[in-house]
Design a protein around this motif. Structure first.
Motif, PDB file in Angstrom:
ATOM      1  N   VAL A 365       0.858  -1.184   0.000  1.00 49.08           N
ATOM      2  CA  VAL A 365       0.000   0.000   0.000  1.00 49.08           C
ATOM      3  C   VAL A 365       0.895   1.235   0.000  1.00 49.08           C
ATOM      4  N   THR A 366       0.391   2.312  -0.588  1.00 47.76           N
ATOM      5  CA  THR A 366       1.177   3.546  -0.624  1.00 47.76           C
ATOM      6  C   THR A 366       0.661   4.521   0.431  1.00 47.76           C
ATOM      7  N   PRO A 367       1.467   5.509   0.794  1.00 46.85           N
ATOM      8  CA  PRO A 367       1.022   6.487   1.805  1.00 46.85           C
ATOM      9  C   PRO A 367      -0.110   7.368   1.300  1.00 46.85           C
ATOM     10  N   TRP A 368      -0.358   7.369  -0.007  1.00 47.44           N
ATOM     11  CA  TRP A 368      -1.456   8.198  -0.530  1.00 47.44           C
ATOM     12  C   TRP A 368      -2.713   7.367  -0.795  1.00 47.44           C
ATOM     13  N   GLY A 369      -2.727   6.131  -0.289  1.00 46.38           N
ATOM     14  CA  GLY A 369      -3.980   5.373  -0.310  1.00 46.38           C
ATOM     15  C   GLY A 369      -4.249   4.595  -1.565  1.00 46.38           C
ATOM     16  N   ASP A 463      14.212  12.404   2.677  1.00 47.98           N
ATOM     17  CA  ASP A 463      14.075  13.611   1.872  1.00 47.98           C
ATOM     18  C   ASP A 463      12.691  13.753   1.242  1.00 47.98           C
ATOM     19  N   GLY A 464      11.766  12.884   1.636  1.00 48.87           N
ATOM     20  CA  GLY A 464      10.400  13.002   1.142  1.00 48.87           C
ATOM     21  C   GLY A 464      10.104  12.179  -0.095  1.00 48.87           C
ATOM     22  N   ARG A 465      11.144  11.607  -0.691  1.00 47.62           N
ATOM     23  CA  ARG A 465      10.880  10.722  -1.827  1.00 47.62           C
ATOM     24  C   ARG A 465      10.410   9.368  -1.314  1.00 47.62           C
ATOM     25  N   LEU A 466       9.973   8.537  -2.243  1.00 49.48           N
ATOM     26  CA  LEU A 466       9.471   7.225  -1.851  1.00 49.48           C
ATOM     27  C   LEU A 466      10.503   6.155  -2.219  1.00 49.48           C
ATOM     28  N   ALA A 467      10.716   5.231  -1.281  1.00 48.83           N
ATOM     29  CA  ALA A 467      11.537   4.049  -1.563  1.00 48.83           C
ATOM     30  C   ALA A 467      10.611   2.849  -1.686  1.00 48.83           C
ATOM     31  N   VAL A 468      10.821   2.068  -2.726  1.00 44.54           N
ATOM     32  CA  VAL A 468      10.014   0.868  -2.987  1.00 44.54           C
ATOM     33  C   VAL A 468      10.960  -0.330  -2.984  1.00 44.54           C
ATOM     34  N   THR A 484      11.973   7.087  -6.007  1.00 46.84           N
ATOM     35  CA  THR A 484      11.281   7.997  -6.920  1.00 46.84           C
ATOM     36  C   THR A 484      12.096   9.266  -7.153  1.00 46.84           C
ATOM     37  N   LYS A 485      11.843   9.873  -8.290  1.00 47.29           N
ATOM     38  CA  LYS A 485      12.507  11.140  -8.595  1.00 47.29           C
ATOM     39  C   LYS A 485      11.929  12.265  -7.744  1.00 47.29           C
ATOM     40  N   ASN A 486      10.615  12.225  -7.552  1.00 42.69           N
ATOM     41  CA  ASN A 486       9.944  13.320  -6.860  1.00 42.69           C
ATOM     42  C   ASN A 486       9.469  12.915  -5.472  1.00 42.69           C
ATOM     43  N   LYS A 487       9.037  13.902  -4.723  1.00 42.82           N
ATOM     44  CA  LYS A 487       8.619  13.676  -3.337  1.00 42.82           C
ATOM     45  C   LYS A 487       7.147  13.285  -3.253  1.00 42.82           C
ATOM     46  N   VAL A 488       6.829  12.593  -2.184  1.00 41.86           N
ATOM     47  CA  VAL A 488       5.438  12.261  -1.886  1.00 41.86           C
ATOM     48  C   VAL A 488       4.733  13.511  -1.371  1.00 41.86           C
ATOM     49  N   ASP A 489       3.513  13.713  -1.828  1.00 36.88           N
ATOM     50  CA  ASP A 489       2.697  14.815  -1.324  1.00 36.88           C
ATOM     51  C   ASP A 489       1.563  14.209  -0.505  1.00 36.88           C
ATOM     52  N   LEU A 490       1.747  14.178   0.817  1.00 37.57           N
ATOM     53  CA  LEU A 490       0.739  13.534   1.668  1.00 37.57           C
ATOM     54  C   LEU A 490      -0.524  14.376   1.781  1.00 37.57           C
ATOM     55  N   ALA A 491      -0.407  15.671   1.575  1.00 34.97           N
ATOM     56  CA  ALA A 491      -1.563  16.547   1.709  1.00 34.97           C
ATOM     57  C   ALA A 491      -2.509  16.443   0.517  1.00 34.97           C
ATOM     58  N   ASN A 492      -1.983  15.956  -0.588  1.00 30.95           N
ATOM     59  CA  ASN A 492      -2.783  15.914  -1.813  1.00 30.95           C
ATOM     60  C   ASN A 492      -2.555  14.577  -2.514  1.00 30.95           C
ATOM     61  N   ALA A 495      -1.801  14.219  -6.204  1.00 31.26           N
ATOM     62  CA  ALA A 495      -0.528  14.710  -6.731  1.00 31.26           C
ATOM     63  C   ALA A 495       0.479  13.583  -6.928  1.00 31.26           C
ATOM     64  N   ASN A 496       0.205  12.430  -6.347  1.00 31.41           N
ATOM     65  CA  ASN A 496       1.154  11.318  -6.426  1.00 31.41           C
ATOM     66  C   ASN A 496       0.796  10.316  -7.521  1.00 31.41           C
ATOM     67  N   LYS A 497      -0.145  10.696  -8.370  1.00 32.32           N
ATOM     68  CA  LYS A 497      -0.686   9.683  -9.285  1.00 32.32           C
ATOM     69  C   LYS A 497       0.344   9.163 -10.281  1.00 32.32           C
ATOM     70  N   ASP A 498       1.369   9.937 -10.577  1.00 34.19           N
ATOM     71  CA  ASP A 498       2.411   9.462 -11.498  1.00 34.19           C
ATOM     72  C   ASP A 498       3.769   9.319 -10.816  1.00 34.19           C
ATOM     73  N   LEU A 499       3.763   9.353  -9.500  1.00 39.43           N
ATOM     74  CA  LEU A 499       5.044   9.353  -8.767  1.00 39.43           C
ATOM     75  C   LEU A 499       5.893   8.127  -9.098  1.00 39.43           C
ATOM     76  N   LEU A 500       5.259   6.994  -9.311  1.00 40.19           N
ATOM     77  CA  LEU A 500       6.000   5.749  -9.520  1.00 40.19           C
ATOM     78  C   LEU A 500       6.474   5.576 -10.965  1.00 40.19           C
ATOM     79  N   ASP A 501       6.275   6.593 -11.785  1.00 40.07           N
ATOM     80  CA  ASP A 501       6.711   6.491 -13.180  1.00 40.07           C
ATOM     81  C   ASP A 501       8.122   7.014 -13.408  1.00 40.07           C
TER      82      ASP A 501
END
Ligand code: FEO
Ligand code: CA
Ligand code: CA
Length: 765
Positions: A365-369, A463-468, A484-492, A495-501
């Protein structure tokens, strides 16, 4: 081959080779009585959500299993060596390992003529011989070292791997004294090793069945009729062979531990237990409707669940309810391989849309649900004696050889590589979807690589990025990390819909000095160039195994679940077994030849615990948490905490999970080979109780244990009982158990189980 057990049904089938059958109960000759294994015992009617009787009835005051009581419960000699399971699904191709001349079971449970031991013992042709002699000496030295010395080594950063665990057999009086005081924080009363037709949980806990194969998922689902299976019904009902599950609180973002969604994988089907009179080898005689039922029974379910007191139930007619299937669910492809020529087919000239997902084993599961579901042994479905030349090396590495275990290609030509040469490249990925939105389109995230994904588990980096972290479950395959290249956005969450790409995929290389190097799988770097037929990052992810081999990754003993501990941030990896590892192939991270029992390995990132950990680091340390097996048998080479009880040892770790305190829960797949049921064990990972595994739950005969997953408050554990009754000669008409219904005419049914503590409280104590 079983040669010393008269009348053993496993004779010639590749079992009994471990010498451990019978276990501490004394074993003894197999007492053949097939009717015992098939007859339902007298019992009280099954009540859904009813409590399960704890195991105190089968315990003597000494704590050992009472043989006659076991017979009375199960109607079967569960202490005797058992016939093989119909399928060892975790072994690509279903290898039964402990034989010089191996046989193979198909997905439908029958030995085939395919002699994979000779032709294809495993897919990785690049297995190396890493310093076997040096490692052997290191092991011997450390095994004899005083405990203080080992702890000092651990304290120094696990400079060596096998450092921390003395053998139980050697603990003597000191170990007994420790056992008396129980240094573990887990206070439940252990259950013994056993095997019968029912499941069992520690005294003081409820274990209830939440949902079974065929139960309604979608509002208009018809009632389950095992004598008349249809694809239309199955598409609305709970699928077969539940594996991974995840709990998602309602409302999204909350920690609600009494109302939420359960998302559940359906990995594969077992046709001999699904239909009466089914020829388990008859993939060429199945009807189109039967094959469509199979395809509908694969995939995933989303259900809404609620707690009431100590019990849980499914919320009917939920707006979140969903079935994902291989038959009809459209899935998008994203990341570096999306749209690549190697993914294009006649049905999808864009290379971006796939119908269905296959062999959904474990997940995360991811932190963004959102849910991550793995595609594992997808090779089993593809026919085609002649592989397309352009993909021959790729497909062979993944086990595709024109001998499928399923007959889907007969009615769905995309599963015939002679007709659709690129279709296999569209499976073997991690799939992500949003369970809170039943209309969301699942996405195959190709940046995470293509292999036999056991699962994928994540943690937010400092640093806010995601490790898988992910394992490739085949003998001599690898463990992977993705940052991931970018950081997780827990507030939104959106915003993470393409984070794993976007990000960097790495593969692990374990050194004997206790360090772990993460090697980047990046096109253009090192050997990942056109000289080696890599022309883009798409090629790298499509052939992640070959890329990893070229980089020099360490072939492991079947990496299954790989999961970060949310408290300590170290990562635990279940290495389930590998009896094909020869003495000259032993290395520090895989320290036993003919590894029948498997082990659990801990990987430690630098930087500190929790959010301080630096998962992006190129260099970690590592250590072996436990070497599984029976510590009373020196030949097993098992290592645990010295106070581990005679019930607390385990075999074949498969899935791992953590409770809110960061304690490790381990589910197993393969203990039945050693005469006891698969189930759940738990251990502290820190302090005086570290690696003191304790036995909590046992599955019914023929099953493996999947999951588990805890609610955020740790007061409920969900887990999956997969393939109950999958024993040799066990069929729909004469199953070895009718769990959980225990009703004449009803076959065994894979089911989700909830476990709560009577009167409330944390699971495990
Ligand atoms: Fe499907 Fe590796 O377990
Ligand atoms: Ca598994
Ligand atoms: Ca897990």
């Amino acid at each position: 081959m079983c040669v010393g057990v008269p009348d053993c049904p496993a004779a010639g089938r590749g079992f009994h080779g471990g010498g451990g059958v019978g276990g501490w109960l004394g074993g003894g000759p197999w007492r053949k009585d097939k009717r015992r294994g098939r007859r339902d015992p007298p019992r009280t009617p099954f009540f859904r959500r009813a409590d399960v009787t704890s195991l105190c009835l089968v315990m003597k005051s000494s704590g050992k299993l009472h043989r006659s009581n076991v017979f009375a419960q199960g109607g079967r000699d569960h202490t005797a060596p058992r016939p093989p399971r119909g399928r060892d699904h975790d072994q690509p191709g279903g290898f039964h390992e402990n034989e010089a001349s191996m046989t193979q079971t198909t997905a439908h449970g029958v030995v085939s003529s395919r002699d994979t031991d000779v032709e294809e013992p495993y897919s990785n042709p690049h297995v190396v011989n890493p310093m076997a002699e040096v490692i052997s000496k290191r092991l011997a030295t450390l095994a004899n070292a005083p405990i203080g010395r080992r702890q000092a080594l651990r304290g120094l950063g696990a400079l060596t791997a096998i450092s921390v665990l003395p053998t139980l057999g050697a603990v003597g009086a000191a170990g007994k004294a420790m056992a008396a005081t129980n240094p573990s924080t887990l206070s439940f009363k252990e259950i013994p090793h056993l095997m019968d037709q029912d499941h069992h949980v520690a005294e003081g806990y409820h274990a209830g069945v939440l949902i079974r194969w065929g139960d309604p998922v979608l509002p208009e689902a018809p009632a389950f009729d095992p004598t008349h299976l249809t694809a239309a019904a199955q598409l609305k009902q709970f699928g077969y062979n539940n594996d991974f599950l995840g709990y998602f609180p309602l409302e999204r973002g909350s920690n609600n531990s009494s109302h939420g969604l359960l998302t559940i994988n359906h990995e594969y089907v077992d046709r001999k237990l699904m239909w009466s009179g089914q020829d388990p080898e008859g993939i060429d005689s199945q009807t189109e409707e039967q094959i469509n039922v199979e395809m509908a029974a694969h995939g995933h379910s989303v259900i809404e669940v609620k707690r009431d007191g100590d019990l849980w139930s499914v919320v009917p007619n939920s707006r979140y309810a969903r079935r994902i299937s291989t038959l009809e669910t459209e899935i998008r492809v994203s990341g570096p391989a999306a749209g690549h020529d190697r993914l294009k087919t006649s049905a999808d000239p864009t290379g971006t849309r796939v119908i269905g997902t296959l062999q959904n084993c474990a997940g995360g599961v991811t932190p963004w649900g959102t849910v991550l579901i793995a595609e594992e042994n997808f090779d089993r479905y593809f026919n085609g004696a002649t592989l397309p030349p352009a993909e021959e090396r790729n497909y062979k590495r993944l086990g595709i050889n024109g001998k499928p275990d399923y007959g889907w290609y007969r009615f769905h030509p995309r599963f015939d590589v002679a007709k659709e040469p690129n279709e296999p490249n569209r499976f073997g990925w991690m799939v992500e979807f949003d369970p809170y939105d039943p209309t969301s389109v699942p996405v195959k995230r190709t940046a995470l690589g293509r292999f036999k994904h056991e699962g994928a588990n994540v943690i937010i980096n400092h640093d806010g990025r995601l490790a898988v972290y992910a394992g490739d479950d085949e003998r001599f395959e690898f463990v992977y990390k993705f940052i991931t290249k970018n950081k997780v956005d827990l507030a939104n969450p959106a915003a993470n819909k393409d984070l794993l790409d976007e990000g960097t995929l790495y593969v692990g290389k374990f050194a004997a000095d206790g360090t772990l190097a993460w090697l980047p799988l990046v096109f253009g770097q090192g050997p990942l160039t056109p000289e080696n037929d890599f022309h883009s990052q798409a090629d790298v992810v499509i052939e992640a195994r070959r890329a990893a081999s070229l980089m020099g990754a360490t072939p492991m003993d079947r990496p299954e679940d790989v999961e970060p501990n949310p408290v300590t941030a170290s990562i635990f990896m279940a290495l389930t077994n590998n009896t094909k590892r020869k003495a000259e192939q032993v290395d520090a991270a895989n320290p036993r030849a003919t590894n029948e029992h498997g082990h659990v390995l801990e990987m430690v990132p630098p930087g500190g615990k929790g959010r301080a950990a630096k998962h992006e680091a190129d260099l970690f340390t590592w250590n072996i948490f436990v070497l599984c097996g029976n510590p009373a048998k020196p030949e097993d080479g098992a290592r645990y905490h010295p106070a581990t009880s005679e019930h607390g040892w385990l075999s074949c770790p498969d899935n791992v999970a953590f409770d809110p305190r960061g304690r490790l829960w381990i589910s197993t797949d393969g203990a039945t080979k050693f005469g006891y049921a698969d189930g759940l064990w738990a251990a502290d990972v820190e302090g005086e109780g570290r690696a003191l595994t304790r036995h909590f739950y046992a599955t019914p005969t023929g099953a493996e244990m999947c999951g588990p997953f805890l609610t955020p408050d740790g007061t409920t554990m969900f887990c999956c009982v997969q393939h109950p009754g999958d024993d040799k000669d066990s069929t729909f008409d004469a199953p070895s158990t009718r769990w959980p219904d225990f009703k004449e005419g009803m076959p065994p049914r894979p089911s989700v189980v909830f476990i709560t503590r009577k009167g409330g409280g944390e699971i495990g104590g």
